[in-house]
Design a protein around this motif. Structure first.
Motif, PDB file in Angstrom:
ATOM      1  N   VAL A   1     -19.922  46.049  10.363  1.00  0.00           N
ATOM      2  CA  VAL A   1     -18.767  46.461   9.717  1.00  0.00           C
ATOM      3  C   VAL A   1     -17.636  46.796  10.879  1.00  0.00           C
ATOM      4  N   GLU A   2     -17.900  47.494  11.939  1.00  0.00           N
ATOM      5  CA  GLU A   2     -16.810  47.831  12.890  1.00  0.00           C
ATOM      6  C   GLU A   2     -16.578  46.614  13.707  1.00  0.00           C
TER       7      GLU A   2
ATOM      8  N   VAL B   1      -7.060  49.193  12.136  1.00  0.00           N
ATOM      9  CA  VAL B   1      -7.313  49.044  10.644  1.00  0.00           C
ATOM     10  C   VAL B   1      -7.996  50.192  10.253  1.00  0.00           C
ATOM     11  N   ASP B   2      -7.698  50.854   8.937  1.00  0.00           N
ATOM     12  CA  ASP B   2      -8.053  52.072   8.350  1.00  0.00           C
ATOM     13  C   ASP B   2      -9.429  51.169   7.736  1.00  0.00           C
ATOM     14  N   ALA B   3     -10.772  51.640   8.116  1.00  0.00           N
ATOM     15  CA  ALA B   3     -11.931  50.989   7.575  1.00  0.00           C
ATOM     16  C   ALA B   3     -12.074  51.272   6.314  1.00  0.00           C
ATOM     17  N   ASP B   4     -11.779  52.359   5.899  1.00  0.00           N
ATOM     18  CA  ASP B   4     -12.136  52.674   4.262  1.00  0.00           C
ATOM     19  C   ASP B   4     -11.148  51.918   3.522  1.00  0.00           C
ATOM     20  N   VAL B   5      -9.967  51.931   3.920  1.00  0.00           N
ATOM     21  CA  VAL B   5      -9.012  51.129   2.937  1.00  0.00           C
ATOM     22  C   VAL B   5      -9.343  49.643   2.910  1.00  0.00           C
ATOM     23  N   ALA B   6      -9.656  49.074   4.060  1.00  0.00           N
ATOM     24  CA  ALA B   6      -9.860  47.583   4.196  1.00  0.00           C
ATOM     25  C   ALA B   6     -11.115  47.238   3.556  1.00  0.00           C
ATOM     26  N   ILE B   7     -12.254  47.996   3.514  1.00  0.00           N
ATOM     27  CA  ILE B   7     -13.628  47.786   2.789  1.00  0.00           C
ATOM     28  C   ILE B   7     -13.164  47.739   1.481  1.00  0.00           C
TER      29      ILE B   7
ATOM     30  N   ASP C   1     -21.453  39.966   0.562  1.00  0.00           N
ATOM     31  CA  ASP C   1     -21.354  39.126   1.359  1.00  0.00           C
ATOM     32  C   ASP C   1     -19.793  38.506   1.224  1.00  0.00           C
ATOM     33  N   ILE C   2     -19.280  38.438   0.009  1.00  0.00           N
ATOM     34  CA  ILE C   2     -18.008  37.913  -0.101  1.00  0.00           C
ATOM     35  C   ILE C   2     -16.989  38.986   0.654  1.00  0.00           C
ATOM     36  N   ALA C   3     -17.371  40.302   0.410  1.00  0.00           N
ATOM     37  CA  ALA C   3     -16.648  41.433   1.040  1.00  0.00           C
ATOM     38  C   ALA C   3     -16.430  41.116   2.651  1.00  0.00           C
ATOM     39  N   CYS C   4     -17.737  41.036   3.111  1.00  0.00           N
ATOM     40  CA  CYS C   4     -17.693  40.846   4.755  1.00  0.00           C
ATOM     41  C   CYS C   4     -17.048  39.612   5.063  1.00  0.00           C
ATOM     42  N   TRP C   5     -16.934  38.460   4.401  1.00  0.00           N
ATOM     43  CA  TRP C   5     -16.226  37.315   4.505  1.00  0.00           C
ATOM     44  C   TRP C   5     -14.614  37.581   4.280  1.00  0.00           C
ATOM     45  N   GLN C   6     -14.313  38.370   3.443  1.00  0.00           N
ATOM     46  CA  GLN C   6     -12.895  38.598   3.177  1.00  0.00           C
ATOM     47  C   GLN C   6     -12.272  39.862   4.447  1.00  0.00           C
ATOM     48  N   LEU C   7     -13.156  40.469   5.187  1.00  0.00           N
ATOM     49  CA  LEU C   7     -13.093  41.289   6.098  1.00  0.00           C
ATOM     50  C   LEU C   7     -12.643  40.770   7.416  1.00  0.00           C
TER      51      LEU C   7
END
Length: 144
Positions: free
Chosen positions: A18-19, A26-32, A68-74
């Motif tokens: 994730v990092e 970027v604020d990780a919690d908000v982005a995720i 997997d789609i969220a990781c692609w978005q990130l």
């Protein structure tokens, strides 16, 4: 209920993964949270063709699609996007297309069919209309 959480992503791919997807500022919690919401927005139109949305239960395959789609978005930047991330997201989107087309099923959702328009209403041959509302009790009984 979200289809996935940061913890779900980290349990599968690790916190380090994730990092590596996020810029330092970027604020990780908000982005995720935003990436998971975007993933759900991509998933729901496919599911809505066959199942009542919002989902009464979150099957593992739907959770994995969201992850997997969220990781692609990130990882929109070329330096953060790996071939593997893109491949996983494409695999999940192809699966969702098959679900929408009736070529694949999600067994855990078979008891929750929706009208093809996603409205949650069903009309019988006699013209009577039935509307599906959120359940107060989960399938199989018990309290929420």
């Amino acid at each position: 209920m979200p289809y996935a959480t940061r913890s779900d992503i980290e349990q599968i791919y690790g916190a380090r993964h994730v990092e590596t997807l996020l810029p330092l500022d970027v604020d990780a919690d908000v982005a995720i949270a935003r990436a998971i919401a975007a993933a759900e927005a991509m998933i729901n139109p496919y599911l809505r063709k066959r199942y009542l949305v919002p989902l009464p239960v979150i099957p593992g395959i739907v959770q994995q699609c969201a992850i997997d789609i969220a990781c692609w978005q990130l990882a929109p930047a070329a330096d953060r996007m790996s071939e593997e991330i893109e491949k996983r997201a494409k695999l999940r989107l192809d699966f969702l297309k098959d679900v929408a087309a009736g070529k694949a099923d999600i067994e855990e959702l078979e008891g929750y069919p929706a009208n093809g328009d996603g409205s949650g209403s069903i009309q019988s041959a006699s013209g009577a209309a039935f509307f599906v509302e959120d359940r107060r009790y989960p399938p199989g009984g018990g309290l929420l």
